[in-house]
Design a protein around this motif. Structure first.
Motif, PDB file in Angstrom:
ATOM      1  N   ARG A 144       0.874  -1.318  -0.123  1.00  0.00           N
ATOM      2  CA  ARG A 144       0.006   0.298   0.003  1.00  0.00           C
ATOM      3  C   ARG A 144       0.916   1.394  -0.068  1.00  0.00           C
ATOM      4  O   ARG A 144       1.916   1.233   0.521  1.00  0.00           O
ATOM      5  CB  ARG A 144      -0.671   0.012   1.325  1.00  0.00           C
ATOM      6  CG  ARG A 144      -1.793   0.754   1.181  1.00  0.00           C
ATOM      7  CD  ARG A 144      -2.806   0.693   2.497  1.00  0.00           C
ATOM      8  NE  ARG A 144      -3.825   1.570   2.450  1.00  0.00           N
ATOM      9  CZ  ARG A 144      -4.893   1.699   3.279  1.00  0.00           C
ATOM     10  NH1 ARG A 144      -5.130   0.711   3.957  1.00  0.00           N
ATOM     11  NH2 ARG A 144      -5.901   2.756   3.161  1.00  0.00           N
ATOM     12  N   GLU A 145       0.479   2.525  -0.787  1.00  0.00           N
ATOM     13  CA  GLU A 145       1.228   3.327  -0.863  1.00  0.00           C
ATOM     14  C   GLU A 145       1.154   4.152   0.442  1.00  0.00           C
ATOM     15  O   GLU A 145      -0.139   4.452   0.978  1.00  0.00           O
ATOM     16  CB  GLU A 145       0.862   4.364  -2.105  1.00  0.00           C
ATOM     17  CG  GLU A 145       1.316   3.786  -3.333  1.00  0.00           C
ATOM     18  CD  GLU A 145       2.571   3.885  -3.622  1.00  0.00           C
ATOM     19  OE1 GLU A 145       3.223   4.811  -3.312  1.00  0.00           O
ATOM     20  OE2 GLU A 145       3.126   2.984  -4.140  1.00  0.00           O
ATOM     21  N   ILE A 146       2.184   4.835   0.984  1.00  0.00           N
ATOM     22  CA  ILE A 146       2.124   5.425   2.275  1.00  0.00           C
ATOM     23  C   ILE A 146       1.497   6.892   1.994  1.00  0.00           C
ATOM     24  O   ILE A 146       2.147   7.545   0.968  1.00  0.00           O
ATOM     25  CB  ILE A 146       3.463   5.294   2.958  1.00  0.00           C
ATOM     26  CG1 ILE A 146       3.174   6.170   4.288  1.00  0.00           C
ATOM     27  CG2 ILE A 146       4.608   5.984   2.378  1.00  0.00           C
ATOM     28  CD1 ILE A 146       4.284   5.795   5.368  1.00  0.00           C
ATOM     29  N   PRO A 147       0.615   7.538   2.784  1.00  0.00           N
ATOM     30  CA  PRO A 147       0.357   8.893   2.308  1.00  0.00           C
ATOM     31  C   PRO A 147       1.384  10.011   2.730  1.00  0.00           C
ATOM     32  O   PRO A 147       2.026   9.768   3.659  1.00  0.00           O
ATOM     33  CB  PRO A 147      -0.923   8.863   3.054  1.00  0.00           C
ATOM     34  CG  PRO A 147      -1.036   8.022   4.145  1.00  0.00           C
ATOM     35  CD  PRO A 147       0.023   7.130   3.565  1.00  0.00           C
ATOM     36  N   VAL A 148       1.309  11.418   2.129  1.00  0.00           N
ATOM     37  CA  VAL A 148       2.261  12.054   2.178  1.00  0.00           C
ATOM     38  C   VAL A 148       2.227  12.570   3.841  1.00  0.00           C
ATOM     39  O   VAL A 148       3.599  12.565   4.412  1.00  0.00           O
ATOM     40  CB  VAL A 148       2.063  13.431   1.474  1.00  0.00           C
ATOM     41  CG1 VAL A 148       2.780  14.278   1.821  1.00  0.00           C
ATOM     42  CG2 VAL A 148       2.356  13.025  -0.065  1.00  0.00           C
ATOM     43  N   TRP A 149       1.287  12.812   4.439  1.00  0.00           N
ATOM     44  CA  TRP A 149       1.359  13.205   5.785  1.00  0.00           C
ATOM     45  C   TRP A 149       2.013  12.229   6.702  1.00  0.00           C
ATOM     46  O   TRP A 149       2.621  12.676   7.861  1.00  0.00           O
ATOM     47  CB  TRP A 149      -0.242  13.347   6.311  1.00  0.00           C
ATOM     48  CG  TRP A 149      -1.111  12.405   6.382  1.00  0.00           C
ATOM     49  CD1 TRP A 149      -1.973  11.828   5.444  1.00  0.00           C
ATOM     50  CD2 TRP A 149      -1.166  11.349   7.424  1.00  0.00           C
ATOM     51  NE1 TRP A 149      -2.599  10.553   5.757  1.00  0.00           N
ATOM     52  CE2 TRP A 149      -2.026  10.345   7.173  1.00  0.00           C
ATOM     53  CE3 TRP A 149      -0.352  11.413   8.617  1.00  0.00           C
ATOM     54  CZ2 TRP A 149      -2.259   9.301   7.984  1.00  0.00           C
ATOM     55  CZ3 TRP A 149      -0.829  10.258   9.508  1.00  0.00           C
ATOM     56  CH2 TRP A 149      -1.683   9.257   9.078  1.00  0.00           C
ATOM     57  N   ALA A 150       1.910  11.087   6.401  1.00  0.00           N
ATOM     58  CA  ALA A 150       2.517  10.063   7.304  1.00  0.00           C
ATOM     59  C   ALA A 150       3.984   9.859   6.983  1.00  0.00           C
ATOM     60  O   ALA A 150       4.653   9.781   7.991  1.00  0.00           O
ATOM     61  CB  ALA A 150       2.185   8.697   6.910  1.00  0.00           C
ATOM     62  N   VAL A 151       4.402  10.260   5.712  1.00  0.00           N
ATOM     63  CA  VAL A 151       5.867  10.324   5.562  1.00  0.00           C
ATOM     64  C   VAL A 151       6.444  11.705   6.219  1.00  0.00           C
ATOM     65  O   VAL A 151       7.571  11.743   6.972  1.00  0.00           O
ATOM     66  CB  VAL A 151       6.274  10.350   4.127  1.00  0.00           C
ATOM     67  CG1 VAL A 151       7.714  10.668   3.883  1.00  0.00           C
ATOM     68  CG2 VAL A 151       5.772   9.171   3.311  1.00  0.00           C
ATOM     69  N   ILE A 152       5.928  12.558   6.177  1.00  0.00           N
ATOM     70  CA  ILE A 152       6.144  13.729   7.042  1.00  0.00           C
ATOM     71  C   ILE A 152       6.226  13.429   8.302  1.00  0.00           C
ATOM     72  O   ILE A 152       7.428  14.072   9.119  1.00  0.00           O
ATOM     73  CB  ILE A 152       5.325  15.065   6.641  1.00  0.00           C
ATOM     74  CG1 ILE A 152       5.265  15.341   5.232  1.00  0.00           C
ATOM     75  CG2 ILE A 152       5.584  16.333   7.632  1.00  0.00           C
ATOM     76  CD1 ILE A 152       4.442  16.463   4.786  1.00  0.00           C
ATOM     77  N   GLN A 153       5.292  12.959   9.057  1.00  0.00           N
ATOM     78  CA  GLN A 153       5.211  12.580  10.461  1.00  0.00           C
ATOM     79  C   GLN A 153       6.510  11.650  10.806  1.00  0.00           C
ATOM     80  O   GLN A 153       7.105  11.973  11.805  1.00  0.00           O
ATOM     81  CB  GLN A 153       3.608  12.215  10.825  1.00  0.00           C
ATOM     82  CG  GLN A 153       3.724  12.031  12.333  1.00  0.00           C
ATOM     83  CD  GLN A 153       2.290  12.037  12.822  1.00  0.00           C
ATOM     84  OE1 GLN A 153       1.340  11.941  11.900  1.00  0.00           O
ATOM     85  NE2 GLN A 153       2.094  11.610  14.064  1.00  0.00           N
ATOM     86  N   LEU A 154       6.626  10.683  10.031  1.00  0.00           N
ATOM     87  CA  LEU A 154       7.719   9.827  10.173  1.00  0.00           C
ATOM     88  C   LEU A 154       8.985  10.516  10.185  1.00  0.00           C
ATOM     89  O   LEU A 154       9.895  10.393  11.161  1.00  0.00           O
ATOM     90  CB  LEU A 154       7.551   8.635   9.424  1.00  0.00           C
ATOM     91  CG  LEU A 154       6.474   7.758   9.764  1.00  0.00           C
ATOM     92  CD1 LEU A 154       6.279   6.683   8.684  1.00  0.00           C
ATOM     93  CD2 LEU A 154       6.612   7.078  11.066  1.00  0.00           C
TER      94      LEU A 154
END
Length: 67
Positions: A39-49
């Motif tokens: 599944r593709e990770i959403p941009v907001w989750a990449v930023i938070q990580l």
């Protein structure tokens, strides 16, 4: 691929998938699919990580090898 980076960062931080899923306020199965590349990770989750691991989004996404 970025999903391997997600796993590597998590393991380096000695965190479980459940702990990171909680951090992102999502179900464990959803986060697990990100790490497996299902599944593709959403941009907001990449930023938070990136903030959590103190690294760049480019590093997480595999665009750079520099942490």
């Amino acid at each position: 691929m970025y999903f391997q980076r997600l796993r590597d960062l998590r393991e380096d931080a000695d965190k479980t998938q459940a702990e990171i899923a909680d951090l992102l306020h999502m179900q464990l199965t959803v986060y697990r699919r990100y790490e497996l590349g299902e599944r593709e990770i959403p941009v907001w989750a990449v930023i938070q990580l990136a903030k959590y691991y103190r690294t760049s989004t480019d590093y997480i996404l595999g665009l750079t090898g520099e942490r």
